[in-house]
Design a protein around this motif. Sequence first.
Motif, PDB file in Angstrom:
ATOM      1  N   ARG A   1       1.536   1.936  -3.695  1.00 34.46           N
ATOM      2  CA  ARG A   1       0.378   2.219  -4.373  1.00 34.46           C
ATOM      3  C   ARG A   1       0.062   3.783  -4.111  1.00 34.46           C
ATOM      4  NH1 ARG A   1      -4.811  -1.468  -3.852  1.00 34.46           N
ATOM      5  NH2 ARG A   1      -3.817  -3.486  -3.940  1.00 34.46           N
ATOM      6  N   LYS A   2       0.115   4.193  -2.750  1.00 36.70           N
ATOM      7  CA  LYS A   2      -0.369   5.463  -2.236  1.00 36.70           C
ATOM      8  C   LYS A   2       0.607   6.677  -2.914  1.00 36.70           C
ATOM      9  CE  LYS A   2      -2.473   4.986   2.124  1.00 36.70           C
ATOM     10  NZ  LYS A   2      -3.329   5.914   2.127  1.00 36.70           N
TER      11      LYS A   2
ATOM     12  N   ARG B   1      -7.007  -5.472   3.920  1.00 37.02           N
ATOM     13  CA  ARG B   1      -5.621  -5.354   4.443  1.00 37.02           C
ATOM     14  C   ARG B   1      -5.679  -4.805   5.892  1.00 37.02           C
ATOM     15  NH1 ARG B   1      -1.624  -4.794  -0.762  1.00 37.02           N
ATOM     16  NH2 ARG B   1      -2.918  -6.008  -2.077  1.00 37.02           N
ATOM     17  N   LYS B   2      -6.427  -3.543   5.923  1.00 35.15           N
ATOM     18  CA  LYS B   2      -6.324  -2.620   6.850  1.00 35.15           C
ATOM     19  C   LYS B   2      -7.167  -3.369   8.115  1.00 35.15           C
ATOM     20  CE  LYS B   2      -6.238   2.013   5.216  1.00 35.15           C
ATOM     21  NZ  LYS B   2      -6.593   3.251   5.033  1.00 35.15           N
TER      22      LYS B   2
ATOM     23  N   GLU C   1       3.061  -6.469   2.558  1.00 36.05           N
ATOM     24  CA  GLU C   1       2.380  -5.654   3.660  1.00 36.05           C
ATOM     25  C   GLU C   1       2.934  -6.015   5.053  1.00 36.05           C
ATOM     26  OE1 GLU C   1       0.724  -3.305   3.041  1.00 36.05           O
ATOM     27  OE2 GLU C   1       0.033  -3.407   1.146  1.00 36.05           O
TER      28      GLU C   1
ATOM     29  N   LEU D   1       0.747  -1.229   0.061  1.00 36.95           N
ATOM     30  CA  LEU D   1      -0.056  -0.159   0.056  1.00 36.95           C
ATOM     31  C   LEU D   1       0.875   1.354  -0.046  1.00 36.95           C
ATOM     32  CD1 LEU D   1      -2.979  -0.876   2.465  1.00 36.95           C
ATOM     33  CD2 LEU D   1      -2.978  -1.132  -0.223  1.00 36.95           C
TER      34      LEU D   1
ATOM     35  N   VAL E   1      -5.016   5.508  -3.057  1.00 40.97           N
ATOM     36  CA  VAL E   1      -5.303   3.925  -2.877  1.00 40.97           C
ATOM     37  C   VAL E   1      -4.564   3.479  -1.795  1.00 40.97           C
ATOM     38  CG1 VAL E   1      -6.361   2.197  -4.310  1.00 40.97           C
ATOM     39  CG2 VAL E   1      -5.445   4.254  -5.296  1.00 40.97           C
TER      40      VAL E   1
ATOM     41  N   TRP F   1     -10.319  -0.724  -3.822  1.00 36.68           N
ATOM     42  CA  TRP F   1     -10.815  -0.395  -2.759  1.00 36.68           C
ATOM     43  C   TRP F   1     -10.879  -1.571  -1.607  1.00 36.68           C
ATOM     44  CZ3 TRP F   1     -15.465  -1.864  -0.282  1.00 36.68           C
ATOM     45  CH2 TRP F   1     -16.062  -1.045   0.786  1.00 36.68           C
TER      46      TRP F   1
ATOM     47  N   SER G   1      -9.314  -4.362  -1.604  1.00 33.15           N
ATOM     48  CA  SER G   1      -8.013  -4.831  -1.207  1.00 33.15           C
ATOM     49  C   SER G   1      -7.469  -3.894   0.043  1.00 33.15           C
ATOM     50  CB  SER G   1      -6.878  -4.885  -2.180  1.00 33.15           C
ATOM     51  OG  SER G   1      -6.676  -3.665  -2.781  1.00 33.15           O
ATOM     52  N   VAL G   2      -7.783  -2.788  -0.125  1.00 37.71           N
ATOM     53  CA  VAL G   2      -7.257  -1.687   0.891  1.00 37.71           C
ATOM     54  C   VAL G   2      -7.788  -2.256   2.389  1.00 37.71           C
ATOM     55  CG1 VAL G   2      -7.111   0.643   1.877  1.00 37.71           C
ATOM     56  CG2 VAL G   2      -6.565  -0.079  -0.378  1.00 37.71           C
TER      57      VAL G   2
END
Length: 401
Positions: free
Chosen positions: A152-153, A321-322, A381, A149, A401, A315, A317-318
């Motif tokens: 990605r971000k 993972r969170k 991650e 992430l 994202v 969205w 997948s985020v």
Amino acid sequence: MITIENQIGKSRTIGHLKGGNGGPTMIFFGGIHGNEPSGKEAMQEVFLGIEENEIPVTGSIYGIRGNIAALLEGKRFVDRDLNRLWTDEKIEKIKAKAENELLNEDRELLSIHQVLLDILKTESGPFYFIDFHTTSSKTLPFITINDALINRKFSKLFPVPIILGIEEYLDGPLLSYINEQGYLAIGFESGQHTAKEAVDNSIAFMWLSLVYGGALKRADVDGFEGYYRQLQNSAKENASFFEIIHRHPISPGDKFLMLPGFRSFDVVNKGKILAEHNDKAVLALQKSSIFMPLYQSQGEDGFFLIRKTPKFALWLSVLLRKIRMPALLPILPGVSWADKNKGTLLVNERTARFMAKPLFHLLGYRNRVINKGEILMTSREATAKNKMYSRTWWYRNKKSV
């Protein structure tokens, strides 16, 4: 006060700008492949621009040459591909060699590896690693990342396509090795090898990176908006995420010929003839977009196929993972930890088929090794140093994202 230091190898380091404390450490690589000099040329231009305009720097900026011998010869590599050697196992084997056994790329790796160790030892984070490349075919500029992430971000800030999943198909890229250590690492492919636009795009990307990373202030970079438009126009306003779904490998001694005229991101229909491999036609397996078709003599990748990643999947997948959904995977039959600290799962091949690759991808897992009916799946991650980047403006941005 900006100071220029060349303590980490005069031939290896294009430049090193040291500014105020408390800023990032940004490391740029150019010429990991010797027939791709655009990144090196762009770095020279940007370092010169910072010096001549006396732009204040916060933190440190490094420009590192890649395969120096191959750059001098204008070849992808001399003995073997430097960008396929960056695994712990391969590095240890190279370190164990006698001096007279070392190949050219072995020496290059040892030199760059020492540079990395020195930077990580002497500098403070957050660390940003950016590797410049070009392709043998015509292409839009694009970013390649391991699917973490933080990658990605940061990548989402740039107006170019972003390619996910490269780590699942290539063994030993430099950026995958760095990403496994938990640091932000992205690759930027700026265009075709010999195109002037490739240099211009790399220059624009470097200026934007330095501002987004916090090494430079936006107000100090004359023409910042123009650099953004340069990339946006060159990418034809395509800033979508794509997923690699197929790689066509080439083995040493194979006869491979890509049919002429293909450009990265061209849509190809199922059954379309793409290449000839050992005198047999190679067809597109499904409707998709072709990616990095090979039009040079050296290389192990004939082409890739990619498809656009839906926004909903990104969205989801985020979210998964969170909420640490991946931590629950080992309770499933046929799934166990191979290395919990590194986020590596051992998955029974039958379970993997049942769950399907896209589901593992949503959870951040990519398969790398198949052995006796079992698949090793690794998540970036698990090792990502999110805390290091948690105070940056782009990490806190909810729209990224």
